[in-house]
Design an enzyme around this catalytic site. Structure first.
Site, PDB file in Angstrom:
ATOM      1  N   GLY A  36       0.836  -1.205   0.000  1.00  0.00           N
ATOM      2  CA  GLY A  36       0.000   0.000   0.000  1.00  0.00           C
ATOM      3  C   GLY A  36       0.869   1.252   0.000  1.00  0.00           C
TER       4      GLY A  36
ATOM      5  CG  ASP B 116      -1.987   0.070   9.254  1.00  0.00           C
ATOM      6  OD1 ASP B 116      -2.579   1.084   8.849  1.00  0.00           O
ATOM      7  OD2 ASP B 116      -2.353  -1.088   8.968  1.00  0.00           O
TER       8      ASP B 116
ATOM      9  CD  GLN C 241      -7.502   6.853   7.765  1.00  0.00           C
ATOM     10  OE1 GLN C 241      -7.158   6.619   8.902  1.00  0.00           O
ATOM     11  NE2 GLN C 241      -8.306   6.040   7.102  1.00  0.00           N
TER      12      GLN C 241
END
Ligand code: F6P
Length: 340
Positions: A10, A126, A272
């Protein structure tokens, strides 16, 4: 010496700052050449490469995304080390800087074990990699989530509604914890801590009773105490992992039904991960990019750069892969003092 750079997994804000810093330091200080590998491991197995010199990296540290493109391709499904070595030989590439999260570094470790010269740069919004204090992208994601929650609060207060804000965080609740704390959330729900719907409703009710519009920050990987797995209704991703998202939409009607307080949910999702990186992320990414070049020159194959305090260090891939950096109980308890 020619070095390939790839971004895999990602995307997140700061990837371009790593690429720029590596290329600028590598060319200006050490006279190295660089090759861009397009779309992560996919590019190395398909031989999809691009020119990567000073002109390609001018002014990109403030750009979100990655100029190289990314994918969640597993190189072992497209030919493995033999194919990677073949493409590297054909293009004169001697080593690879792989920028990615857990999946990318796991593949990098297997390739390094098979003799491919790779150094890593950790990346994930994360912030769940245990071998580094922070990954770039996290600070930006927290700021975006905080700004969004501030906005949800003004509309919630206008309507005396409960607002549920769902943020990313597959296995860990760092984004929810930090943005929820920054925005003054009345409940923060994280994957590390199962919670009952009754407890959530108590926090919501108590905030409402004090005349506040309750704000609930929830990580996508959060589970109620009645759930075995995180909420997923979108199938699997390319790594075969459940695609998460939607726990906020699931909780909102439950909260409304049990408390009688009108409740709305917003899932922030990929917002985000997009857009301009924060100054903190640009600086961290720039330092990582320069340190990765040093790693190559020092032949730290199978190691990644990491942040320990304010120092950039080099740690073995396995240190990042063994376990996730979860939110410690003490950090949750500290935040929970202000719930309700
Ligand atoms: O691993 C980072 C992450 O942003 C997770 O929080 C999220 O579950 C996932 O990636 C989303 O991935 P994709 O971009 O493939 O939908």
């Amino acid at each position: 010496m020619s070095i390939g750079i790839l971004t895999s997994g990602g995307d997140c804000p700061g990837l371009n700052a790593v690429i720029r810093a590596a290329v600028l330091k590598g060319t200006a200080v050490h006279g190295l050449d660089f090759v861009g590998i397009k779309n992560g491991w996919k590019g190395i197995v398909e031989g999809d490469l691009m020119e990567l010199g000073r002109p390609q990296v001018v002014g990109i540290s403030k750009q979100g995304g990655t100029i190289l493109g990314t994918s969640r391709t597993n190189p072992f499904e497209g030919g493995g080390p033999e194919r990677v070595a073949e493409v590297m030989k054909e293009s004169g590439m001697e080593a690879i800087i792989a920028i990615g999260g857990e999946g990318t570094l796991a593949a990098a470790k297997r390739l390094t074990d098979a003799g491919i010269k790779i150094v890593g740069v950790p990346k994930t919004v994360d912030n769940d990699l245990s071998a580094t204090d922070y990954t770039f992208g996290f600070d930006t994601a927290v700021q975006i989530a905080t700004d969004s929650m501030d906005r949800l609060r003004t509309t919630g207060e206008s309507h005396q509604r409960c607002m549920v804000a769902e943020v990313m965080g597959r296995h860990v609740g760092w984004i929810a914890l930090h943005s929820g704390m920054a925005a003054g959330a009345h409940a923060i729900l994280i994957p590390e801590r199962k919670t009952s719907i009754e407890e959530i409703c108590d926090w919501v009710q108590s905030a409402h009773d004090r005349g506040r519009a309750p704000l609930v920050a929830v990580a996508e990987g959060f589970k109620l105490d009645t759930m075995d797995d995180a909420h997923s209704e979108r199938g699997l991703d390319a790594f075969g992992r459940p695609r998460l998202g939607g726990i906020g939409d699931m909780l909102a009607p439950e909260i409304e039904a049990r408390t009688g307080i009108e409740t709305r949910s917003t899932t922030l999702g990929h917002i985000q991960r997009g857009g301009t990186p924060s100054a903190y992320d640009r600086v961290l990414a720039t330092r990582y990019g320069m340190a990765a070049v040093d790693s190559v020159l020092e032949e730290h194959w199978g190691r990644m750069v990491a942040l320990r305090g304010t120092q950039i260090v080099h740690v073995p891939f396995e240190d990042a892969l063994g376990r996730l950096k979860t939110v410690p109980q003490s950090r949750y308890d500290e935040a929970a003092i202000l719930f309700g």
